[in-house]
Enzyme design. Structure first.
Site, PDB file in Angstrom:
ATOM      1  N   GLN A 234      -1.758   2.323  10.111  1.00  0.00           N
ATOM      2  CA  GLN A 234      -0.477   2.370   9.387  1.00  0.00           C
ATOM      3  C   GLN A 234       0.585   3.103  10.196  1.00  0.00           C
ATOM      4  O   GLN A 234       1.763   2.877  10.019  1.00  0.00           O
ATOM      5  CB  GLN A 234      -0.645   3.081   8.034  1.00  0.00           C
ATOM      6  CG  GLN A 234      -1.434   2.304   6.996  1.00  0.00           C
ATOM      7  CD  GLN A 234      -2.898   2.685   7.014  1.00  0.00           C
ATOM      8  OE1 GLN A 234      -3.458   3.018   8.051  1.00  0.00           O
ATOM      9  NE2 GLN A 234      -3.545   2.617   5.867  1.00  0.00           N
TER      10      GLN A 234
ATOM     11  N   ASN B  34      -5.230  12.692   1.170  1.00  0.00           N
ATOM     12  CA  ASN B  34      -4.348  11.763   1.897  1.00  0.00           C
ATOM     13  C   ASN B  34      -5.194  10.990   2.906  1.00  0.00           C
ATOM     14  O   ASN B  34      -6.410  11.194   3.012  1.00  0.00           O
ATOM     15  CB  ASN B  34      -3.219  12.542   2.588  1.00  0.00           C
ATOM     16  CG  ASN B  34      -2.143  11.628   3.131  1.00  0.00           C
ATOM     17  OD1 ASN B  34      -1.670  10.723   2.423  1.00  0.00           O
ATOM     18  ND2 ASN B  34      -1.743  11.819   4.377  1.00  0.00           N
ATOM     19  N   LYS B  35      -4.557  10.121   3.641  1.00  0.00           N
ATOM     20  CA  LYS B  35      -5.240   9.245   4.589  1.00  0.00           C
ATOM     21  C   LYS B  35      -6.222  10.011   5.471  1.00  0.00           C
ATOM     22  O   LYS B  35      -5.932  11.102   5.941  1.00  0.00           O
ATOM     23  CB  LYS B  35      -4.166   8.548   5.446  1.00  0.00           C
ATOM     24  CG  LYS B  35      -4.662   7.534   6.447  1.00  0.00           C
ATOM     25  CD  LYS B  35      -5.598   6.497   5.866  1.00  0.00           C
ATOM     26  CE  LYS B  35      -5.010   5.736   4.699  1.00  0.00           C
ATOM     27  NZ  LYS B  35      -6.019   4.987   3.921  1.00  0.00           N
TER      28      LYS B  35
ATOM     29  N   ARG C  62      -7.602  -0.165  -6.261  1.00  0.00           N
ATOM     30  CA  ARG C  62      -7.755   0.932  -5.287  1.00  0.00           C
ATOM     31  C   ARG C  62      -8.035   2.227  -6.060  1.00  0.00           C
ATOM     32  O   ARG C  62      -7.271   2.584  -6.950  1.00  0.00           O
ATOM     33  CB  ARG C  62      -6.491   1.069  -4.419  1.00  0.00           C
ATOM     34  CG  ARG C  62      -6.265  -0.188  -3.587  1.00  0.00           C
ATOM     35  CD  ARG C  62      -5.539   0.017  -2.314  1.00  0.00           C
ATOM     36  NE  ARG C  62      -6.107   0.957  -1.396  1.00  0.00           N
ATOM     37  CZ  ARG C  62      -5.407   1.457  -0.369  1.00  0.00           C
ATOM     38  NH1 ARG C  62      -4.141   1.110  -0.193  1.00  0.00           N
ATOM     39  NH2 ARG C  62      -5.964   2.310   0.472  1.00  0.00           N
TER      40      ARG C  62
ATOM     41  N   ASP D 254      -2.060  10.892  -1.717  1.00  0.00           N
ATOM     42  CA  ASP D 254      -2.422   9.881  -2.717  1.00  0.00           C
ATOM     43  C   ASP D 254      -2.833  10.508  -4.033  1.00  0.00           C
ATOM     44  O   ASP D 254      -2.820   9.856  -5.075  1.00  0.00           O
ATOM     45  CB  ASP D 254      -3.558   9.003  -2.188  1.00  0.00           C
ATOM     46  CG  ASP D 254      -3.020   8.125  -1.078  1.00  0.00           C
ATOM     47  OD1 ASP D 254      -2.885   8.631   0.055  1.00  0.00           O
ATOM     48  OD2 ASP D 254      -2.670   6.971  -1.352  1.00  0.00           O
TER      49      ASP D 254
ATOM     50  N   ARG E 107       0.871  -1.184   0.000  1.00  0.00           N
ATOM     51  CA  ARG E 107       0.000   0.000   0.000  1.00  0.00           C
ATOM     52  C   ARG E 107       0.901   1.225   0.000  1.00  0.00           C
ATOM     53  O   ARG E 107       2.120   1.128   0.036  1.00  0.00           O
ATOM     54  CB  ARG E 107      -1.029  -0.022   1.149  1.00  0.00           C
ATOM     55  CG  ARG E 107      -0.682  -0.727   2.410  1.00  0.00           C
ATOM     56  CD  ARG E 107       0.450  -0.118   3.164  1.00  0.00           C
ATOM     57  NE  ARG E 107       0.242   1.301   3.407  1.00  0.00           N
ATOM     58  CZ  ARG E 107       1.201   2.161   3.626  1.00  0.00           C
ATOM     59  NH1 ARG E 107       2.469   1.787   3.641  1.00  0.00           N
ATOM     60  NH2 ARG E 107       0.940   3.438   3.842  1.00  0.00           N
ATOM     61  N   GLY E 108       0.249   2.422  -0.009  1.00  0.00           N
ATOM     62  CA  GLY E 108       1.014   3.657  -0.167  1.00  0.00           C
ATOM     63  C   GLY E 108       1.062   3.976  -1.656  1.00  0.00           C
ATOM     64  O   GLY E 108       1.398   3.093  -2.474  1.00  0.00           O
ATOM     65  N   ALA E 109       0.712   5.225  -2.010  1.00  0.00           N
ATOM     66  CA  ALA E 109       0.500   5.552  -3.424  1.00  0.00           C
ATOM     67  C   ALA E 109       1.667   5.154  -4.338  1.00  0.00           C
ATOM     68  O   ALA E 109       1.459   4.472  -5.354  1.00  0.00           O
ATOM     69  CB  ALA E 109       0.176   7.041  -3.550  1.00  0.00           C
TER      70      ALA E 109
HETATM   71  O1  MRU Z   1      -4.376   3.326   2.465  1.00  0.00           O
HETATM   72  P1  MRU Z   1      -2.889   3.485   2.314  1.00  0.00           P
HETATM   73  O2  MRU Z   1      -2.101   2.885   3.426  1.00  0.00           O
HETATM   74  O3  MRU Z   1      -2.409   3.033   0.951  1.00  0.00           O
HETATM   75  O4  MRU Z   1      -2.685   5.058   2.392  1.00  0.00           O
HETATM   76  C1  MRU Z   1      -1.396   5.600   2.328  1.00  0.00           C
HETATM   77  C2  MRU Z   1      -1.358   7.055   2.499  1.00  0.00           C
HETATM   78  O5  MRU Z   1      -2.372   7.706   2.700  1.00  0.00           O
HETATM   79  C3  MRU Z   1      -0.040   7.715   2.326  1.00  0.00           C
HETATM   80  O6  MRU Z   1       0.056   8.851   3.126  1.00  0.00           O
HETATM   81  C4  MRU Z   1       0.100   8.132   0.859  1.00  0.00           C
HETATM   82  O7  MRU Z   1      -0.090   7.028   0.016  1.00  0.00           O
HETATM   83  C5  MRU Z   1       1.409   8.726   0.567  1.00  0.00           C
HETATM   84  S1  MRU Z   1       2.613   7.465   0.522  1.00  0.00           S
HETATM   85  C6  MRU Z   1       4.125   7.972   0.198  1.00  0.00           C
END
Ligand code: MRU
Length: 384
Positions: free
Chosen positions: A207, A258-259, A90, A248, A53-55
């Site tokens: 996370q 973002n999250k 996603r 993201d 996960r993470g963009a």
């Molecule tokens: O749902 P996730 O864990 O994929 O969400 C991740 C985030 O929101 C991060 O802050 C974002 O992807 C930036 S990652 C470098």
């Protein structure tokens, strides 16, 4: 970054040179487990179940998903199917679209017998590019931390460390290496600046305490986990010098998705005059949209992630338990949008796009759109 003292990327080829190895992020921090993925369906599941996960890492993983698909069947039908299957995993992180489009642009021009090798090669290039971008984000963010440290060092009354608050995991584990929000922090730590990170737990997937705390610990960066609602209190009491988060999807005007919970941190930082930075690689910018709240699709995940929690039992087993009443409804939005007006600057691989005046209510405030466009003038869509 280091795991048990050894440098490691989050995604790489297995010893057989074709299966794709990832770190299973659903069992961290209790177990460090590598998984070897061998099909399109393995990769689609790994992304949707958040084993990766993470963009930026979602984009990198999808590009290797295309390579695995081409190994299975390099036909045009499979190309379209793989693209659509991975795209559906996603909805919010735009890096996924970007990486898939990069892969498709190469693969459609080739004959079937050329596609597998070209796909592996392009996926490896995209991963290397991500590492270079994230490292450059760190280089551009480092001076911001350095200057806060210099100001604090001069004041004998100040706590002799720079306190940085982050939300979710925008570290090494969210990218191929270095991270986005954590990259300047790693660079500052490596340069001998005493940084300390407030790690938001980041309900419901946690996370923050599962991943950010773990990776900072592996690299020896001092940090403290706080529950999601503590940030505002810390800010009111002078315990936060700056916030850095990831994103993201970022609009061309600088709105940041973002999250979930990022927006509330930005509001608290704004009210307390604390710099709020967002670190992002340029593939996270969606140049086609201007209004983040209206135009960014927000992922809604299973309510079970809210009503249940996963942890380690005293016997050392990883177990899920229910924490909510049996019949209460729950809703699980994965992301929120922080308007550009609450953001001090965007730390990119080409430099920092910052607003030119501190007061966003001033008529002289040009926002973040112009500084961002100046850094990426070659990437602006031609027709807008
Ligand atoms: O749902 P996730 O864990 O994929 O969400 C991740 C985030 O929101 C991060 O802050 C974002 O992807 C930036 S990652 C470098």
């Amino acid at each position: 970054m280091n795991v048990q003292g050894k440098a490691l990327r989050t995604i790489f080829l297995a010893d057989d040179d074709w299966r794709v190895t990832i770190i299973d992020q659903t069992v961290l921090p209790h177990q460090f487990q590598l998984l070897h993925l061998s099909s399109l369906s393995d990769m689609a599941t790994a992304i949707s179940d958040m084993q990766v996960r993470g963009a930026p890492l979602i984009g990198a993983a999808a590009s290797y998903g295309m390579a695995l698909a081409m190994r299975e069947d390099a036909s045009d039908t499979m190309l379209v199917n793989a693209y659509n299957t991975l795209l559906a995993t996603r909805p919010t992180a735009v890096n996924l679209h970007w990486a898939l489009n990069e892969m498709k642009a190469v693969l459609v021009t080739l004959s079937e017998d050329q596609r597998e090798q070209a796909a592996y090669q392009k996926a490896a290039e995209l991963c290397d590019e991500d590492v270079a971008i994230c490292s450059a984000i760190g280089d551009h963010g480092l001076p911001l931390i350095e200057s806060l440290w210099q100001a604090k060092e001069k004041k004998a009354s100040s706590e002799q460390r720079v306190n940085i608050l982050t939300h979710c995991n925008a570290g090494w584990l969210a990218t191929v290496d270095w991270g986005t929000a954590l990259s300047p922090i790693y660079k500052a730590h490596n340069a001998g600046i005493p940084v300390h990170v407030w790690v938001d737990e980041t309900r419901p997937r946690n996370q923050g305490f599962n991943l950010t705390a773990w990776e900072l610990g592996q690299h020896g960066v001092p940090h403290t986990i706080v529950v999601d609602n503590v940030g505002g209190h810390l800010m009111q009491h002078g315990q936060v010098d700056m916030c850095i988060v990831g994103t993201d999807r970022t609009t061309r005007t600088g709105d940041v998705c973002n999250k979930i919970g990022t927006y509330l941190k930005a509001l608290a930082a704004f009210d307390n005059h604390i710099p709020f930075y967002v670190a992002l690689p340029s593939p996270t910018i969606d140049w086609s949209i201007r209004d983040g709240v209206a135009d960014i699709p927000i992922e809604e995940r299973s309510s079970r992630e809210v009503t249940h929690i996963v942890g380690r039992t005293q016997q050392g087993n990883i177990q899920e338990i229910q924490i909510a009443p049996d019949n209460s409804a729950a809703i699980n939005y994965g992301f929120d949008v922080t308007p550009a007006r609450l953001i001090t600057g965007l730390i990119t691989e080409r430099g920092v796009a910052s607003r030119t005046v501190n007061n966003v209510n001033s008529k002289d405030d040009a926002g973040l759109e112009a500084p961002l466009a100046q850094l990426f003038s070659d990437k602006l869509p031609k027709n807008r």
